[in-house]
Design an enzyme around this catalytic site. Structure first.
Site, PDB file in Angstrom:
ATOM      1  CG  HIS A 124     -21.539  17.064  48.571  1.00 38.43           C
ATOM      2  ND1 HIS A 124     -22.078  16.188  49.486  1.00 38.43           N
ATOM      3  CD2 HIS A 124     -20.961  18.055  49.303  1.00 38.43           C
ATOM      4  CE1 HIS A 124     -21.828  16.618  50.712  1.00 38.43           C
ATOM      5  NE2 HIS A 124     -21.164  17.750  50.628  1.00 38.43           N
ATOM      6  CB  CYS A 141     -21.928  20.855  51.415  1.00 41.27           C
ATOM      7  SG  CYS A 141     -20.184  21.316  51.214  1.00 41.27           S
TER       8      CYS A 141
END
Length: 166
Positions: A124, A141
């Site tokens: 992301h 992430c």
């Protein structure tokens, strides 16, 4: 004369419609991304077509970047072979691509250790607070700039394998 006005009006509407849309959604017409390679120690991610590098990016990782993800909240980014399993246009972090963590191996390891493996691992964008790209800050992430996630989002399809290694 009225037909000419109608035609000009339709042409104008067509031009306006083609200019609309969200600018974060890019188009990509290049070679297919056949795999993603993440090298955690280098803080680099590569999009490949077979063995040819199409693009590479500096990345930020989980706030505890060394080692494989074991349990929820450990701040580690998982290691191993995964797949992109979803695209999220409504991400809190601009855009995101879901990684199918935990997979069956991760679930078995977590069960054996008596822990929750966690989930919701994505590639992301970065919030303003972390735009310098220097520190690892995610919960596991892989983060890139907002401009880069727009490019990646356009290039990568659901089902693309991602290898995350040291």
């Amino acid at each position: 004369m009225s037909r000419l006005r109608v035609l000009l009006g339709l042409l104008a509407l067509s031009v306006l419609a083609s200019c609309g849309g969200d600018p974060k959604f890019k188009r990509y017409n290049g070679p297919e991304v056949t795999q993603i390679l993440v090298k955690k120690e280098e803080r680099r991610m590569y999009l490949l077509h077979n063995k040819r590098v199409l693009e590479s990016y500096d990345i930020s990782l989980g706030f505890a970047p060394t080692g494989d993800k074991v349990k929820e909240g450990d701040g580690r980014t998982p290691e191993g072979l995964y797949f992109i399993d979803r695209l999220n246009p409504q991400s809190r972090f601009h855009l995101s691509l879901g990684i199918n963590y935990p997979n069956q191996r991760d679930l078995a390891e977590a069960r054996a250790a008596g822990v929750d493996p966690g989930g919701d691992i994505f590639i992301h964008g970065r919030p303003k607070k972390f735009r310098n790209g220097i520190e690892d800050w995610t919960a596991g992430c892989i983060a890139v700039t907002d401009e880069e996630i727009e490019e990646i989002y356009a290039m990568v399809e659901v089902g693309t394998p991602i290898w995350i290694g040291k």
